[in-house]
Design a protein around this motif. Structure first.
Motif, PDB file in Angstrom:
ATOM      1  N   VAL A  72      37.412  -0.261 -76.127  1.00 24.98           N
ATOM      2  CA  VAL A  72      36.396  -0.493 -75.094  1.00 24.98           C
ATOM      3  C   VAL A  72      37.030  -1.062 -73.830  1.00 24.98           C
ATOM      4  CG1 VAL A  72      34.388  -1.928 -74.520  1.00 24.98           C
ATOM      5  CG2 VAL A  72      34.456  -0.724 -76.692  1.00 24.98           C
ATOM      6  N   VAL A  73      37.928  -2.018 -73.979  1.00 24.26           N
ATOM      7  CA  VAL A  73      38.592  -2.603 -72.811  1.00 24.26           C
ATOM      8  C   VAL A  73      39.430  -1.558 -72.090  1.00 24.26           C
ATOM      9  CG1 VAL A  73      40.383  -4.251 -72.109  1.00 24.26           C
ATOM     10  CG2 VAL A  73      38.581  -4.963 -73.680  1.00 24.26           C
ATOM     11  N   TYR A  74      40.154  -0.731 -72.851  1.00 22.27           N
ATOM     12  CA  TYR A  74      40.989   0.303 -72.248  1.00 22.27           C
ATOM     13  C   TYR A  74      40.135   1.322 -71.495  1.00 22.27           C
ATOM     14  CZ  TYR A  74      44.416   4.045 -71.816  1.00 22.27           C
ATOM     15  OH  TYR A  74      45.239   5.010 -71.325  1.00 22.27           O
ATOM     16  N   VAL A  75      39.027   1.760 -72.121  1.00 21.03           N
ATOM     17  CA  VAL A  75      38.154   2.753 -71.483  1.00 21.03           C
ATOM     18  C   VAL A  75      37.499   2.151 -70.236  1.00 21.03           C
ATOM     19  CG1 VAL A  75      36.004   4.049 -71.804  1.00 21.03           C
ATOM     20  CG2 VAL A  75      37.761   4.114 -73.562  1.00 21.03           C
ATOM     21  N   ALA A  76      37.124   0.883 -70.303  1.00 27.14           N
ATOM     22  CA  ALA A  76      36.441   0.259 -69.174  1.00 27.14           C
ATOM     23  C   ALA A  76      37.342   0.145 -67.949  1.00 27.14           C
ATOM     24  CB  ALA A  76      35.946  -1.133 -69.571  1.00 27.14           C
ATOM     25  N   ARG A  77      38.650   0.097 -68.128  1.00 25.43           N
ATOM     26  CA  ARG A  77      39.573  -0.063 -66.994  1.00 25.43           C
ATOM     27  C   ARG A  77      39.889   1.248 -66.285  1.00 25.43           C
ATOM     28  NH1 ARG A  77      44.101  -4.381 -69.087  1.00 25.43           N
ATOM     29  NH2 ARG A  77      42.715  -6.165 -69.118  1.00 25.43           N
ATOM     30  N   ASP A  78      39.700   2.387 -66.964  1.00 24.82           N
ATOM     31  CA  ASP A  78      40.056   3.688 -66.389  1.00 24.82           C
ATOM     32  C   ASP A  78      38.777   4.470 -66.073  1.00 24.82           C
ATOM     33  OD1 ASP A  78      41.036   6.153 -65.712  1.00 24.82           O
ATOM     34  OD2 ASP A  78      42.308   6.382 -67.484  1.00 24.82           O
ATOM     35  N   PRO A  79      38.410   4.608 -64.768  1.00 21.56           N
ATOM     36  CA  PRO A  79      37.153   5.270 -64.399  1.00 21.56           C
ATOM     37  C   PRO A  79      37.079   6.725 -64.880  1.00 21.56           C
ATOM     38  CG  PRO A  79      38.152   4.216 -62.481  1.00 21.56           C
ATOM     39  CD  PRO A  79      39.123   4.111 -63.598  1.00 21.56           C
ATOM     40  N   GLU A  80      38.174   7.454 -64.798  1.00 25.07           N
ATOM     41  CA  GLU A  80      38.171   8.857 -65.220  1.00 25.07           C
ATOM     42  C   GLU A  80      37.945   8.966 -66.730  1.00 25.07           C
ATOM     43  OE1 GLU A  80      41.378  12.446 -65.294  1.00 25.07           O
ATOM     44  OE2 GLU A  80      41.305  11.211 -63.487  1.00 25.07           O
ATOM     45  N   LEU A  81      38.634   8.140 -67.472  1.00 27.04           N
ATOM     46  CA  LEU A  81      38.465   8.132 -68.922  1.00 27.04           C
ATOM     47  C   LEU A  81      37.059   7.658 -69.290  1.00 27.04           C
ATOM     48  CD1 LEU A  81      39.753   8.578 -71.671  1.00 27.04           C
ATOM     49  CD2 LEU A  81      40.632   6.249 -71.559  1.00 27.04           C
ATOM     50  N   THR A  83      34.328   8.099 -67.594  1.00 29.27           N
ATOM     51  CA  THR A  83      33.416   9.215 -67.351  1.00 29.27           C
ATOM     52  C   THR A  83      33.525  10.251 -68.463  1.00 29.27           C
ATOM     53  OG1 THR A  83      33.632   8.870 -64.972  1.00 29.27           O
ATOM     54  CG2 THR A  83      32.773  10.996 -65.686  1.00 29.27           C
ATOM     55  N   ALA A  84      34.747  10.565 -68.875  1.00 28.52           N
ATOM     56  CA  ALA A  84      34.951  11.545 -69.941  1.00 28.52           C
ATOM     57  C   ALA A  84      34.331  11.070 -71.256  1.00 28.52           C
ATOM     58  CB  ALA A  84      36.441  11.826 -70.125  1.00 28.52           C
ATOM     59  N   VAL A  85      34.515   9.800 -71.578  1.00 27.15           N
ATOM     60  CA  VAL A  85      33.939   9.257 -72.815  1.00 27.15           C
ATOM     61  C   VAL A  85      32.415   9.247 -72.733  1.00 27.15           C
ATOM     62  CG1 VAL A  85      33.729   7.165 -74.222  1.00 27.15           C
ATOM     63  CG2 VAL A  85      35.968   7.921 -73.448  1.00 27.15           C
ATOM     64  N   GLY A  86      31.880   8.891 -71.585  1.00 32.44           N
ATOM     65  CA  GLY A  86      30.423   8.901 -71.402  1.00 32.44           C
ATOM     66  C   GLY A  86      29.848  10.298 -71.577  1.00 32.44           C
ATOM     67  N   ASN A  87      30.499  11.301 -70.982  1.00 34.06           N
ATOM     68  CA  ASN A  87      30.030  12.688 -71.134  1.00 34.06           C
ATOM     69  C   ASN A  87      30.124  13.139 -72.588  1.00 34.06           C
ATOM     70  OD1 ASN A  87      29.439  12.956 -68.429  1.00 34.06           O
ATOM     71  ND2 ASN A  87      31.450  13.791 -67.909  1.00 34.06           N
ATOM     72  N   PHE A  88      31.211  12.794 -73.261  1.00 38.67           N
ATOM     73  CA  PHE A  88      31.368  13.156 -74.669  1.00 38.67           C
ATOM     74  C   PHE A  88      30.261  12.527 -75.512  1.00 38.67           C
ATOM     75  CE2 PHE A  88      32.972  12.026 -78.884  1.00 38.67           C
ATOM     76  CZ  PHE A  88      33.201  13.292 -79.395  1.00 38.67           C
ATOM     77  N   ALA A  89      29.967  11.255 -75.252  1.00 39.78           N
ATOM     78  CA  ALA A  89      28.927  10.567 -76.017  1.00 39.78           C
ATOM     79  C   ALA A  89      27.562  11.194 -75.780  1.00 39.78           C
ATOM     80  CB  ALA A  89      28.907   9.085 -75.653  1.00 39.78           C
ATOM     81  N   ARG A  90      27.255  11.561 -74.517  1.00 34.83           N
ATOM     82  CA  ARG A  90      25.974  12.203 -74.220  1.00 34.83           C
ATOM     83  C   ARG A  90      25.873  13.567 -74.887  1.00 34.83           C
ATOM     84  NH1 ARG A  90      26.487   9.200 -69.602  1.00 34.83           N
ATOM     85  NH2 ARG A  90      27.836  10.646 -68.524  1.00 34.83           N
ATOM     86  N   ASN A  91      26.949  14.345 -74.841  1.00 31.59           N
ATOM     87  CA  ASN A  91      26.942  15.663 -75.492  1.00 31.59           C
ATOM     88  C   ASN A  91      26.790  15.531 -77.007  1.00 31.59           C
ATOM     89  OD1 ASN A  91      27.247  16.920 -73.017  1.00 31.59           O
ATOM     90  ND2 ASN A  91      29.470  17.126 -73.210  1.00 31.59           N
ATOM     91  N   LEU A  92      27.478  14.578 -77.582  1.00 31.59           N
ATOM     92  CA  LEU A  92      27.385  14.355 -79.018  1.00 31.59           C
ATOM     93  C   LEU A  92      25.957  13.934 -79.400  1.00 31.59           C
ATOM     94  CD1 LEU A  92      28.883  14.233 -81.709  1.00 31.59           C
ATOM     95  CD2 LEU A  92      29.434  11.861 -81.203  1.00 31.59           C
ATOM     96  N   LEU A  93      25.365  13.034 -78.623  1.00 36.96           N
ATOM     97  CA  LEU A  93      24.009  12.610 -78.899  1.00 36.96           C
ATOM     98  C   LEU A  93      23.030  13.763 -78.785  1.00 36.96           C
ATOM     99  CD1 LEU A  93      22.059  10.261 -79.470  1.00 36.96           C
ATOM    100  CD2 LEU A  93      21.909   9.906 -77.007  1.00 36.96           C
TER     101      LEU A  93
END
Length: 99
Positions: A72-81, A83-93
């Protein structure tokens, strides 16, 4: 000044009494639930569960928690990552909800 061994003995007796009260209260609640189940005809469904912590706990649970916090800390520091994780989570949901 009181004798340290006497204080330790008093504290041990107090702790034992607290524990015995806790066990007695648990048994009374358990017996009451069983009596209620007999009265209503409902089956007694309680299954003993090992007391290993909140959710299995122990070292494996702690390691999983540390890894999740690190990700979570690593993802929160990288805006591009992020966004990618957020899109993946929305698609998975959306995929899970469509089934």
């Amino acid at each position: 000044m009181p004798d340290p061994s006497w204080q330790a003995m008093q504290q041990a007796q107090q702790a034992q009494q607290i524990h015995q009260n806790h066990v007695r209260h648990h048994r009374e609640a358990h017996d009451m639930a069983r009596a209620h189940a007999r009265h209503t005809g409902a089956p007694h469904t309680h299954r003993p569960v090992p007391h290993t912590g909140a959710r299995g706990g122990g070292l494996p649970g702690l390691l999983v928690l540390i890894v999740i916090v690190g990700v979570v800390v690593y993802v929160a520091r990288d805006p591009e990552l992020r966004t990618a994780v957020g899109n993946f989570a929305r698609n998975l949901l959306a995929h899970v909800q469509s089934k």
